[in-house]
Design a protein around this motif. Structure first.
Motif, PDB file in Angstrom:
ATOM      1  N   SER A  78      60.597   4.980  49.092  1.00 48.40           N
ATOM      2  CA  SER A  78      60.771   6.354  48.636  1.00 48.40           C
ATOM      3  C   SER A  78      59.987   6.571  47.341  1.00 48.40           C
ATOM      4  O   SER A  78      60.046   5.739  46.432  1.00 48.40           O
ATOM      5  CB  SER A  78      62.248   6.653  48.389  1.00 48.40           C
ATOM      6  OG  SER A  78      62.450   8.014  48.050  1.00 48.40           O
ATOM      7  N   PRO A  79      59.239   7.674  47.230  1.00 50.01           N
ATOM      8  CA  PRO A  79      58.577   8.026  45.969  1.00 50.01           C
ATOM      9  C   PRO A  79      59.542   8.798  45.070  1.00 50.01           C
ATOM     10  O   PRO A  79      59.636  10.020  45.145  1.00 50.01           O
ATOM     11  CB  PRO A  79      57.394   8.889  46.424  1.00 50.01           C
ATOM     12  CG  PRO A  79      57.855   9.505  47.706  1.00 50.01           C
ATOM     13  CD  PRO A  79      58.836   8.559  48.337  1.00 50.01           C
ATOM     14  N   LEU A  80      60.284   8.075  44.237  1.00 52.66           N
ATOM     15  CA  LEU A  80      61.308   8.679  43.392  1.00 52.66           C
ATOM     16  C   LEU A  80      60.709   9.186  42.085  1.00 52.66           C
ATOM     17  O   LEU A  80      59.538   8.985  41.802  1.00 52.66           O
ATOM     18  CB  LEU A  80      62.406   7.653  43.112  1.00 52.66           C
ATOM     19  CG  LEU A  80      63.107   7.090  44.352  1.00 52.66           C
ATOM     20  CD1 LEU A  80      64.032   5.939  43.958  1.00 52.66           C
ATOM     21  CD2 LEU A  80      63.881   8.176  45.080  1.00 52.66           C
ATOM     22  N   GLY A  81      61.533   9.825  41.254  1.00 50.86           N
ATOM     23  CA  GLY A  81      61.053  10.303  39.962  1.00 50.86           C
ATOM     24  C   GLY A  81      61.771  11.545  39.495  1.00 50.86           C
ATOM     25  O   GLY A  81      62.926  11.800  39.835  1.00 50.86           O
ATOM     26  N   GLY A  82      61.066  12.361  38.722  1.00 48.81           N
ATOM     27  CA  GLY A  82      61.618  13.596  38.184  1.00 48.81           C
ATOM     28  C   GLY A  82      60.509  14.395  37.528  1.00 48.81           C
ATOM     29  O   GLY A  82      59.373  13.929  37.396  1.00 48.81           O
ATOM     30  N   LYS A  83      60.848  15.630  37.108  1.00 49.53           N
ATOM     31  CA  LYS A  83      59.825  16.479  36.497  1.00 49.53           C
ATOM     32  C   LYS A  83      60.445  17.357  35.420  1.00 49.53           C
ATOM     33  O   LYS A  83      61.636  17.672  35.451  1.00 49.53           O
ATOM     34  CB  LYS A  83      59.127  17.334  37.553  1.00 49.53           C
ATOM     35  CG  LYS A  83      60.059  18.177  38.399  1.00 49.53           C
ATOM     36  CD  LYS A  83      59.296  18.861  39.529  1.00 49.53           C
ATOM     37  CE  LYS A  83      60.230  19.699  40.390  1.00 49.53           C
ATOM     38  NZ  LYS A  83      59.515  20.357  41.509  1.00 49.53           N
ATOM     39  N   GLU A  84      59.597  17.759  34.464  1.00 49.03           N
ATOM     40  CA  GLU A  84      60.020  18.635  33.373  1.00 49.03           C
ATOM     41  C   GLU A  84      59.028  19.781  33.222  1.00 49.03           C
ATOM     42  O   GLU A  84      57.827  19.615  33.439  1.00 49.03           O
ATOM     43  CB  GLU A  84      60.095  17.862  32.053  1.00 49.03           C
ATOM     44  CG  GLU A  84      61.301  16.972  31.930  1.00 49.03           C
ATOM     45  CD  GLU A  84      61.440  16.412  30.528  1.00 49.03           C
ATOM     46  OE1 GLU A  84      62.495  16.618  29.894  1.00 49.03           O
ATOM     47  OE2 GLU A  84      60.487  15.758  30.057  1.00 49.03           O
ATOM     48  N   ASP A  85      59.554  20.938  32.851  1.00 52.61           N
ATOM     49  CA  ASP A  85      58.723  22.120  32.627  1.00 52.61           C
ATOM     50  C   ASP A  85      59.123  22.702  31.280  1.00 52.61           C
ATOM     51  O   ASP A  85      60.169  23.334  31.147  1.00 52.61           O
ATOM     52  CB  ASP A  85      58.936  23.134  33.754  1.00 52.61           C
ATOM     53  CG  ASP A  85      57.960  24.304  33.674  1.00 52.61           C
ATOM     54  OD1 ASP A  85      57.254  24.425  32.657  1.00 52.61           O
ATOM     55  OD2 ASP A  85      57.917  25.103  34.624  1.00 52.61           O
ATOM     56  N   TYR A  86      58.297  22.457  30.267  1.00 54.92           N
ATOM     57  CA  TYR A  86      58.588  22.930  28.917  1.00 54.92           C
ATOM     58  C   TYR A  86      57.634  24.062  28.573  1.00 54.92           C
ATOM     59  O   TYR A  86      56.415  23.941  28.752  1.00 54.92           O
ATOM     60  CB  TYR A  86      58.427  21.801  27.901  1.00 54.92           C
ATOM     61  CG  TYR A  86      58.525  22.263  26.465  1.00 54.92           C
ATOM     62  CD1 TYR A  86      59.763  22.504  25.883  1.00 54.92           C
ATOM     63  CD2 TYR A  86      57.377  22.481  25.707  1.00 54.92           C
ATOM     64  CE1 TYR A  86      59.866  22.944  24.571  1.00 54.92           C
ATOM     65  CE2 TYR A  86      57.472  22.922  24.394  1.00 54.92           C
ATOM     66  CZ  TYR A  86      58.719  23.154  23.833  1.00 54.92           C
ATOM     67  OH  TYR A  86      58.810  23.599  22.541  1.00 54.92           O
TER      68      TYR A  86
END
Length: 220
Positions: A78-86
């Motif tokens: 699985s290509p896991l992770g996360g993202k942020e938008d500032y």
């Protein structure tokens, strides 16, 4: 009397053997992955990233010890992770930065299962994730409201050397299987391993929800 005892013992052994069953299967589904970051600074609190919506796929083996208990092992990718938008703005000045972390992860979940009914079970265990690749993509959009003075950037960098390779995530889950071997399952994995390699640089953990479908083949 001896004959009776022998017959009873044989019946018990036969029942125990018949209760054991090993099945192999395949599964795939949807993952919702988030990253929690704690930079360990007085003026910054721990924060969670926005979720990354991705997938998982792999194979499993299930062994029923009895009618009520079993063990299961899996190998998933699985290509896991996360993202942020500032983003921030004031008058004609604006700044926006979007960052996405992607960890290409080989997951090895191991669990104990309790069968509430023949088809419905609950499970608990731990997923041992081996991070095969780690990338960070950053998109920057900024300007001061004057034509020609806008700044844009789109950059992806390899951060594998900065990330610990093992992500341990205890989990709980549930599964429902039909008589033909088709099953549906859901699981929440809570990451406990610090993925930041550098000492005294804070803590980063990766947790993820999995919902999917699969098929189990055969029996003994």
């Amino acid at each position: 009397m001896k004959k009776f005892l022998l017959i009873a013992a044989a019946a018990v052994v036969s029942a125990n053997v018949s209760a054991q069953e090993t099945r192999f299967g395949v599964k795939a589904g949807y993952s919702m992955s988030t990253i929690k970051v704690d930079e360990q600074m007085d003026d910054l609190e721990a924060r969670n990233t926005d979720p990354s919506h991705t997938f998982y796929v792999g194979a499993l083996v299930e062994h029923k010890i009895s009618d009520k208990f079993g063990l299961q092992g899996e190998i998933l990718y699985s290509p896991l992770g996360g993202k942020e938008d500032y983003n921030a703005s004031q008058d004609d000045i604006y700044f926006r930065e979007k960052t996405k972390l992607t960890f290409g992860t080989l997951l090895i979940p191991v669990s104990a299962k309790y069968f509430i009914t023949e088809g419905l079970s609950v499970s608990a265990g731990a997923s041992f994730g081996i991070i095969l690749s780690a990338k960070q993509k950053t998109v920057i959009d900024a300007g001061i409201g004057i034509p020609g003075l806008e700044l844009e950037g789109d950059d992806e960098v390899d951060i594998k050397d900065d990330v610990n390779k093992l992500n341990i995530a205890p989990f709980i889950g549930a599964e429902y299987m039909l008589e033909n071997g088709l099953f549906f399952d859901a699981r929440y994995n809570m990451g406990v391993s610090n993925l930041v390699k550098e000492d005294n640089a804070g803590k980063m953990t990766n947790s993820f929800l999995q919902v999917g479908v699969g098929f189990k083949f055969g029996g003994n």
